[in-house]
Design a protein around this motif. Structure first.
Motif, PDB file in Angstrom:
ATOM      1  N   ALA A  43       0.826  -1.283   0.054  1.00 24.52           N
ATOM      2  CA  ALA A  43      -0.168   0.340   0.429  1.00 24.52           C
ATOM      3  C   ALA A  43       0.934   1.166  -0.411  1.00 24.52           C
ATOM      4  O   ALA A  43       1.375   1.464   0.659  1.00 24.52           O
ATOM      5  CB  ALA A  43      -0.684   0.156   1.380  1.00 24.52           C
ATOM      6  N   PRO A  44       0.642   1.924  -1.560  1.00 26.60           N
ATOM      7  CA  PRO A  44       2.474   3.244  -0.974  1.00 26.60           C
ATOM      8  C   PRO A  44       2.091   4.350  -0.545  1.00 26.60           C
ATOM      9  O   PRO A  44       0.156   4.278   0.613  1.00 26.60           O
ATOM     10  CB  PRO A  44       2.138   3.267  -2.726  1.00 26.60           C
ATOM     11  CG  PRO A  44       1.815   2.595  -3.863  1.00 26.60           C
ATOM     12  CD  PRO A  44       0.471   1.542  -2.851  1.00 26.60           C
ATOM     13  N   LYS A  45       2.404   4.551   0.245  1.00 26.12           N
ATOM     14  CA  LYS A  45       2.080   5.718   1.591  1.00 26.12           C
ATOM     15  C   LYS A  45       2.698   7.563   0.231  1.00 26.12           C
ATOM     16  O   LYS A  45       1.980   8.309   1.258  1.00 26.12           O
ATOM     17  CB  LYS A  45       3.379   5.593   2.589  1.00 26.12           C
ATOM     18  CG  LYS A  45       3.256   4.246   2.793  1.00 26.12           C
ATOM     19  CD  LYS A  45       2.250   4.856   4.388  1.00 26.12           C
ATOM     20  CE  LYS A  45       2.175   3.123   5.390  1.00 26.12           C
ATOM     21  NZ  LYS A  45       1.561   2.139   5.030  1.00 26.12           N
ATOM     22  N   ALA A  46       2.531   7.463  -0.287  1.00 27.55           N
ATOM     23  CA  ALA A  46       2.967   8.653  -1.204  1.00 27.55           C
ATOM     24  C   ALA A  46       3.166   8.140  -3.031  1.00 27.55           C
ATOM     25  O   ALA A  46       2.596   6.927  -3.601  1.00 27.55           O
ATOM     26  CB  ALA A  46       4.582   8.713  -1.314  1.00 27.55           C
ATOM     27  N   ASP A  47       3.100   9.013  -3.539  1.00 27.25           N
ATOM     28  CA  ASP A  47       3.128   9.310  -5.126  1.00 27.25           C
ATOM     29  C   ASP A  47       3.868   9.890  -5.494  1.00 27.25           C
ATOM     30  O   ASP A  47       3.712  11.113  -6.472  1.00 27.25           O
ATOM     31  CB  ASP A  47       1.132   9.691  -4.930  1.00 27.25           C
ATOM     32  CG  ASP A  47       1.202   9.847  -6.639  1.00 27.25           C
ATOM     33  OD1 ASP A  47       1.825   9.586  -7.487  1.00 27.25           O
ATOM     34  OD2 ASP A  47       0.333  10.399  -7.027  1.00 27.25           O
ATOM     35  N   VAL A  48       5.477   9.849  -5.110  1.00 20.46           N
ATOM     36  CA  VAL A  48       6.283  10.077  -5.748  1.00 20.46           C
ATOM     37  C   VAL A  48       6.446  10.492  -7.621  1.00 20.46           C
ATOM     38  O   VAL A  48       5.623  11.298  -8.052  1.00 20.46           O
ATOM     39  CB  VAL A  48       7.277   9.334  -5.559  1.00 20.46           C
ATOM     40  CG1 VAL A  48       8.644  10.653  -6.157  1.00 20.46           C
ATOM     41  CG2 VAL A  48       7.568  10.068  -3.719  1.00 20.46           C
ATOM     42  N   HIS A  49       5.827   9.401  -7.957  1.00 19.96           N
ATOM     43  CA  HIS A  49       5.641   9.543  -9.324  1.00 19.96           C
ATOM     44  C   HIS A  49       5.039  10.683  -9.675  1.00 19.96           C
ATOM     45  O   HIS A  49       5.062  11.129 -10.884  1.00 19.96           O
ATOM     46  CB  HIS A  49       5.174   8.117 -10.271  1.00 19.96           C
ATOM     47  CG  HIS A  49       4.798   8.329 -11.801  1.00 19.96           C
ATOM     48  ND1 HIS A  49       5.954   7.982 -12.670  1.00 19.96           N
ATOM     49  CD2 HIS A  49       3.820   7.873 -12.353  1.00 19.96           C
ATOM     50  CE1 HIS A  49       5.448   7.888 -13.944  1.00 19.96           C
ATOM     51  NE2 HIS A  49       4.094   8.354 -13.857  1.00 19.96           N
ATOM     52  N   GLY A  50       3.621  10.480  -9.001  1.00 16.72           N
ATOM     53  CA  GLY A  50       2.684  12.134  -9.897  1.00 16.72           C
ATOM     54  C   GLY A  50       2.922  13.334  -9.570  1.00 16.72           C
ATOM     55  O   GLY A  50       2.967  14.607 -10.243  1.00 16.72           O
ATOM     56  N   ILE A  51       3.682  13.521  -8.434  1.00 14.86           N
ATOM     57  CA  ILE A  51       4.874  14.387  -7.556  1.00 14.86           C
ATOM     58  C   ILE A  51       5.836  14.880  -9.064  1.00 14.86           C
ATOM     59  O   ILE A  51       5.760  16.260  -9.169  1.00 14.86           O
ATOM     60  CB  ILE A  51       5.579  14.330  -6.608  1.00 14.86           C
ATOM     61  CG1 ILE A  51       3.951  13.809  -5.302  1.00 14.86           C
ATOM     62  CG2 ILE A  51       6.375  15.701  -6.050  1.00 14.86           C
ATOM     63  CD1 ILE A  51       4.230  13.693  -3.356  1.00 14.86           C
ATOM     64  N   VAL A  52       6.489  14.223  -8.992  1.00 16.51           N
ATOM     65  CA  VAL A  52       7.541  13.915 -10.754  1.00 16.51           C
ATOM     66  C   VAL A  52       6.760  15.027 -11.768  1.00 16.51           C
ATOM     67  O   VAL A  52       7.475  15.381 -11.667  1.00 16.51           O
ATOM     68  CB  VAL A  52       7.975  13.230 -10.790  1.00 16.51           C
ATOM     69  CG1 VAL A  52       9.557  13.078 -11.929  1.00 16.51           C
ATOM     70  CG2 VAL A  52       9.212  13.013  -8.973  1.00 16.51           C
ATOM     71  N   VAL A  53       6.259  14.040 -11.760  1.00 16.35           N
ATOM     72  CA  VAL A  53       5.360  14.419 -13.520  1.00 16.35           C
ATOM     73  C   VAL A  53       4.723  15.769 -13.492  1.00 16.35           C
ATOM     74  O   VAL A  53       5.119  16.682 -13.881  1.00 16.35           O
ATOM     75  CB  VAL A  53       4.040  13.813 -13.506  1.00 16.35           C
ATOM     76  CG1 VAL A  53       2.835  13.559 -14.510  1.00 16.35           C
ATOM     77  CG2 VAL A  53       4.425  11.869 -14.022  1.00 16.35           C
ATOM     78  N   ALA A  54       3.727  16.358 -11.995  1.00 19.46           N
ATOM     79  CA  ALA A  54       3.305  17.183 -11.800  1.00 19.46           C
ATOM     80  C   ALA A  54       4.655  18.422 -11.524  1.00 19.46           C
ATOM     81  O   ALA A  54       4.207  20.038 -12.321  1.00 19.46           O
ATOM     82  CB  ALA A  54       2.801  17.278 -10.402  1.00 19.46           C
ATOM     83  N   ALA A  55       5.484  18.379 -11.000  1.00 21.23           N
ATOM     84  CA  ALA A  55       6.509  19.120 -10.664  1.00 21.23           C
ATOM     85  C   ALA A  55       7.247  19.966 -11.935  1.00 21.23           C
ATOM     86  O   ALA A  55       7.730  20.810 -12.623  1.00 21.23           O
ATOM     87  CB  ALA A  55       7.866  18.819 -10.167  1.00 21.23           C
ATOM     88  N   GLY A  56       7.039  18.525 -13.344  1.00 18.10           N
ATOM     89  CA  GLY A  56       8.126  18.357 -14.352  1.00 18.10           C
ATOM     90  C   GLY A  56       6.953  19.401 -15.142  1.00 18.10           C
ATOM     91  O   GLY A  56       7.219  19.998 -16.048  1.00 18.10           O
ATOM     92  N   ARG A  57       6.101  19.386 -15.387  1.00 13.35           N
ATOM     93  CA  ARG A  57       4.609  20.276 -16.000  1.00 13.35           C
ATOM     94  C   ARG A  57       4.688  21.674 -15.686  1.00 13.35           C
ATOM     95  O   ARG A  57       4.689  22.323 -17.044  1.00 13.35           O
ATOM     96  CB  ARG A  57       3.560  19.786 -15.928  1.00 13.35           C
ATOM     97  CG  ARG A  57       3.785  18.440 -16.499  1.00 13.35           C
ATOM     98  CD  ARG A  57       1.652  17.677 -16.878  1.00 13.35           C
ATOM     99  NE  ARG A  57       1.256  16.524 -17.002  1.00 13.35           N
ATOM    100  CZ  ARG A  57       0.936  15.526 -16.898  1.00 13.35           C
ATOM    101  NH1 ARG A  57       0.307  15.112 -16.161  1.00 13.35           N
ATOM    102  NH2 ARG A  57       1.366  14.394 -17.976  1.00 13.35           N
ATOM    103  N   ALA A  58       4.945  21.516 -14.481  1.00 14.32           N
ATOM    104  CA  ALA A  58       4.709  22.755 -13.614  1.00 14.32           C
ATOM    105  C   ALA A  58       5.990  23.778 -14.579  1.00 14.32           C
ATOM    106  O   ALA A  58       5.528  24.827 -14.495  1.00 14.32           O
ATOM    107  CB  ALA A  58       4.703  23.158 -12.331  1.00 14.32           C
TER     108      ALA A  58
END
Ligand code: KIV
Length: 256
Positions: A225-240
């Protein structure tokens, strides 16, 4: 500064507070995980699959492992660092000692190896290097990843391997992908702590692959059960960042 536990400290935890181990492969992750009060950072050869994108742990050489042990060592002061001996680098006791020395020189406090290789374990320990065992699913030699120890014969063989590793002096034994009842049985039969992964909750400790725990890759295994969504955070930061850069035209930039 907190001092990292030694292998002897960790072995003495049998029956006490549960051991917590996570994998780490790089400096920034080690730096962050070292601040979490964990017991052990394992530089696992899972790095071949989850960090380097190969389809097997067998793609990891001893030199690659030493490189990642160095990075994790550079970020770690409070946690015990264990390095995985890689596939094909501990075929004899002599080879095992030589390979273990390479990882200790790179900064590992101990090494882990897969299977009931008592002669190799004894030789490494005689050389002064603590060893963690690993039974059940053994990714370096498994043709497919599947639950092990599901027949009485297989269960007895795996339990006997764990007992032999314990008697040879391993400070802990990882139990991977076996039925919870077998992990519980082994935990009762050995004097060193057991550390489970996909083996139920009745071991003396638990280990997870940090990329799975942190949600760094899409599709983590079902038992995590992942405790974070680092993949999602990296995608969002790259897009930003892309939006920010492209939001300023060259003409606007020259006018500033
Ligand atoms: O390589 C690894 O990450 C491991 C753990 C799954 C125990 O051996």
């Amino acid at each position: 500064m907190t001092t990292a536990p030694t292998a002897a400290d960790l072995r003495a935890r049998k029956g006490g507070a549960r051991l917590v181990m996570l994998t780490a492969y790089d400096y920034p992750t080690a730096l962050a995980l070292d601040a979490c009060g964990l017991d052990i950072l394992l530089v696992g050869d899972s790095l071949g699959e989850v960090e380097l994108g190969y389809d097997s742990t067998r793609a990891v050489s001893l030199e690659m492992m030493a490189h990642h042990v160095r990075a994790v060592r550079n970020g770690t002061t409070a946690t015990h660092v264990c390095g995985d001996l890689t596939a094909g680098t501990y075929r004899t006791p002599e080879e095992a000692v030589g390979s273990a020395r390479v990882l200790v020189e790179a900064g590992a406090d101990s090494v882990k190896l897969e299977g009931g290789l008592v002669a190799q374990v004894s030789a490494i320990i005689a050389d002064g290097i603590p060893v963690m065992g690993h039974v059940g699913l053994l990714p370096q030699t498994a043709a497919v990843y599947r639950r092990e120890g599901t027949t009485p014969e297989e269960a007895d063989r795996i339990a006997a391997e764990a007992r032999a590793l314990d008697e040879a002096g391993c400070f802990a034994v990882v139990i991977e992908a076996v039925p919870p009842a077998l992990a519980e049985r082994i935990t009762a039969e050995v004097s060193c702590p057991t550390i489970g992964i996909a083996a139920g909750s009745e071991c003396d400790g638990q280990v997870l692959v940090s990329t799975d725990l942190l949600g760094q890759l899409p599709n983590p295994p079902r038992f995590v059960a992942p405790k974070a969504d680092v993949h999602g955070i990296v995608v969002a930061a790259g897009r930003a960042f892309a939006d920010e850069v492209r939001g300023v035209t060259n003409a606007e930039r020259k006018a500033v």
